[in-house]
Design an enzyme around this catalytic site. Sequence first.
Site, mmCIF file in Angstrom:
data_model
loop_
_atom_site.group_PDB
_atom_site.id
_atom_site.type_symbol
_atom_site.label_atom_id
_atom_site.label_comp_id
_atom_site.label_asym_id
_atom_site.label_seq_id
_atom_site.Cartn_x
_atom_site.Cartn_y
_atom_site.Cartn_z
ATOM 1 N N LYS A 191 -13.832 69.300 -13.560
ATOM 2 C CA LYS A 191 -12.558 69.261 -13.222
ATOM 3 C C LYS A 191 -12.173 70.421 -13.365
ATOM 4 C CE LYS A 191 -8.534 68.328 -14.434
ATOM 5 N NZ LYS A 191 -7.901 69.154 -13.555
ATOM 6 N N GLU A 266 -12.444 75.815 -25.885
ATOM 7 C CA GLU A 266 -12.193 77.483 -25.868
ATOM 8 C C GLU A 266 -10.865 77.344 -25.427
ATOM 9 O OE1 GLU A 266 -14.319 79.523 -26.301
ATOM 10 O OE2 GLU A 266 -16.211 78.386 -26.380
ATOM 11 N N CYS A 300 -7.846 84.833 -21.571
ATOM 12 C CA CYS A 300 -7.682 84.265 -23.066
ATOM 13 C C CYS A 300 -7.945 85.424 -24.163
ATOM 14 C CB CYS A 300 -8.711 83.170 -23.302
ATOM 15 S SG CYS A 300 -10.521 83.732 -22.852
ATOM 16 N N GLU A 399 1.223 82.589 -27.303
ATOM 17 C CA GLU A 399 0.487 83.248 -26.448
ATOM 18 C C GLU A 399 1.370 83.290 -24.900
ATOM 19 O OE1 GLU A 399 -2.548 80.784 -24.444
ATOM 20 O OE2 GLU A 399 -4.114 82.457 -24.657
HETATM 21 P P1 NAD Z 1 -4.208 73.821 -19.391
HETATM 22 O O1 NAD Z 1 -4.720 73.430 -20.774
HETATM 23 O O2 NAD Z 1 -2.836 73.890 -18.715
HETATM 24 O O3 NAD Z 1 -5.318 73.301 -18.321
HETATM 25 C C1 NAD Z 1 -6.812 73.408 -18.434
HETATM 26 C C2 NAD Z 1 -7.516 72.218 -17.634
HETATM 27 O O4 NAD Z 1 -7.122 71.016 -18.600
HETATM 28 C C3 NAD Z 1 -7.047 71.993 -16.446
HETATM 29 O O5 NAD Z 1 -8.133 71.529 -15.661
HETATM 30 C C4 NAD Z 1 -5.861 70.852 -16.521
HETATM 31 O O6 NAD Z 1 -5.761 70.110 -15.273
HETATM 32 C C5 NAD Z 1 -6.540 69.831 -17.497
HETATM 33 N N1 NAD Z 1 -5.666 69.038 -18.399
HETATM 34 C C6 NAD Z 1 -4.388 69.503 -18.764
HETATM 35 N N2 NAD Z 1 -3.881 68.371 -19.556
HETATM 36 C C7 NAD Z 1 -4.937 67.547 -19.921
HETATM 37 C C8 NAD Z 1 -5.124 66.161 -20.361
HETATM 38 N N3 NAD Z 1 -3.982 65.583 -20.827
HETATM 39 N N4 NAD Z 1 -6.377 65.730 -20.242
HETATM 40 C C9 NAD Z 1 -7.271 66.171 -19.737
HETATM 41 N N5 NAD Z 1 -7.125 67.218 -19.037
HETATM 42 C C10 NAD Z 1 -5.897 68.214 -18.989
HETATM 43 O O7 NAD Z 1 -4.699 75.569 -19.344
HETATM 44 P P2 NAD Z 1 -4.360 76.559 -18.126
HETATM 45 O O8 NAD Z 1 -3.035 76.698 -18.197
HETATM 46 O O9 NAD Z 1 -5.203 76.056 -16.864
HETATM 47 O O10 NAD Z 1 -5.026 77.855 -18.784
HETATM 48 C C11 NAD Z 1 -4.684 78.908 -19.517
HETATM 49 C C12 NAD Z 1 -4.997 78.640 -20.923
HETATM 50 O O11 NAD Z 1 -6.455 78.632 -20.890
HETATM 51 C C13 NAD Z 1 -4.620 79.785 -21.763
HETATM 52 O O12 NAD Z 1 -4.027 79.199 -23.085
HETATM 53 C C14 NAD Z 1 -5.674 80.561 -22.242
HETATM 54 O O13 NAD Z 1 -5.790 81.038 -23.501
HETATM 55 C C15 NAD Z 1 -6.810 79.473 -22.128
HETATM 56 N N6 NAD Z 1 -8.070 79.922 -21.700
HETATM 57 C C16 NAD Z 1 -9.015 79.934 -22.968
HETATM 58 C C17 NAD Z 1 -10.367 80.616 -22.876
HETATM 59 C C18 NAD Z 1 -11.658 80.849 -23.859
HETATM 60 O O14 NAD Z 1 -12.491 80.844 -23.399
HETATM 61 N N7 NAD Z 1 -11.105 80.567 -25.104
HETATM 62 C C19 NAD Z 1 -10.587 81.173 -21.289
HETATM 63 C C20 NAD Z 1 -9.699 81.060 -20.301
HETATM 64 C C21 NAD Z 1 -8.554 80.401 -20.556
#
Ligand code: NAD
Length: 507
Positions: A191, A266, A300, A399
């Site tokens: 997803k 992650e 990230c 962040e």
């Molecule tokens: P997000 O947490 O809002 O969403 C990530 C994914 O989770 C999306 O597909 C979203 O639809 C899904 N999601 C959201 N709520 C959910 C729930 N309750 N149940 C199941 N799925 C759910 O993150 P984002 O805003 O898309 O991305 C930015 C974040 O990702 C930043 O905090 C960044 O640091 C992190 N990130 C981490 C890494 C790493 O490797 N550590 C890499 C890239 C991004």
Amino acid sequence: MIDDNMQRTGAIADFLSRPQASFINGRFVATGSQHHVPVFDPASGEQLGDLLEADAAEVDLAARTAREAFDDGRWSGLTVESRQNALMKIHDAIIAGQSELSEIESATTGIPLAQIKGFYIPRSAYNFKFFAEFIGQVGGDLYTQEPGYVTSVFREPVGVAGLLGPWNAPVTLCSMKIAAAIAFGNTCVVKPSEIAAAGMQRFMEIVNSTGLPPGVVNLVNGRGPVTGTALVEHPDINVVSFTGGTTTGRAILSSAAKGLKACTMELGGKSASIICADADLERALDAALLGIYGGNGQQCLAGSRILIERSIADKFIAAFVARVKNIRIGHPSQMSSEMGPLASKAHMERVLSYAEVAKADGAEILTGGKRVESMGKGYYIEPTVVRAPNNAARICQEEIFGPFATFVTFDTFEEAIGIANDSTFGLVAYVWTSNLDKANLAMRKLRTGTVWVNTPVVRDLRSAFGGYRESGIGREGGKGCMSLYTEEKTTMVAIEKMPIRRLGASA
Ligand code: NAD
């Protein structure tokens, strides 16, 4: 193609305007019953098209399809060599289609095409090559120390993986999860983020064109609390790999806990880039800029807290600000653009709100902090530099996930390490020094999953990647993924007639 008014035309524009549907059992599924989620062009703020949200029933279909594809052995029953060949076909197909895939990914994420073409998509292809090679080399364990027995430990796929990715690098990050999951014989349902899912639509077409058995890789689209939750909670999903924000990670972990599912998380970061007076300052400057403004600051592993030794601080910060003012902000499709728009309006507003937070923190805004009005309704913001009074400021602790660099000064290297570690996060750290003792100290004392010394970000997929504390749980990379996506099975075989206690045989 882009016309003189910066409007997309031609095949890419057509592709982006198509509804984005689930991909289940080798074909796109559009039942017509789905809720429509609008998808916006970050460069113009205009609606590009719609995403057809998979509800619980559609997620159920995807998960059951993946389960059937796992259980009947159409994939897990193949030889390792056959799986390697299939992964290499995907690698080759991504390379062959990288031009179009890059344009789509750049259009929906807002990340400049030069960066997507130069790194993000080649890395997506490499993920498949890496895991194809990795599974050809790893073996199980054999123990002969226990007298009378031979003990073997080998690995089996876990089953069906639920893979959830963020919007900042959808194809790069989702492809890493898919490649790792299927390499070890699992099937999966992925997803992507609802904010930038078009690249993954094209990616599924590419994967499908390679003849991969249907049902091995399935995709569902939709918002997290609807589609994502249904996926994580589905009983056919055995293992969950999530990349995204820390708050979401907590919610997913508690959903997955109900089914006792193994997870990797992650998550976010607020990583320090420590720059010592004895460093190669030209290189440190280039790397510090790249570390916070690459990927429009939406990384990230961004070096968002720049810790600078006081004796060089004023000069270094002045040079940094001068370069920042020179960064070319432009349409993501233009190869000359160094920074594009942020991925969504809500995210842009959130990042901009930190200019006010910085002022309330008592920080000095050295440049930026505003929307780029000349770019119309696009979600462009000026690259921002602030100097924080100390590390307790919110801009040092939260962040921001945008082109927002915060400088903090230090006097001793030990103090710098203390500041770097004074964070709820612990994803990565960067250190710039020519002193071997300091580099060694940093390596031992920094509480982060990765420490880079005298280099900007560089990844070796053989090595573990993940975070300490609120930056995550578990690791990606060769061995980390093997651990997540396989079950270890121990078999003990008696090679001698070892004594067996004879219950009830004494009478
Ligand atoms: P997000 O947490 O809002 O969403 C990530 C994914 O989770 C999306 O597909 C979203 O639809 C899904 N999601 C959201 N709520 C959910 C729930 N309750 N149940 C199941 N799925 C759910 O993150 P984002 O805003 O898309 O991305 C930015 C974040 O990702 C930043 O905090 C960044 O640091 C992190 N990130 C981490 C890494 C790493 O490797 N550590 C890499 C890239 C991004």
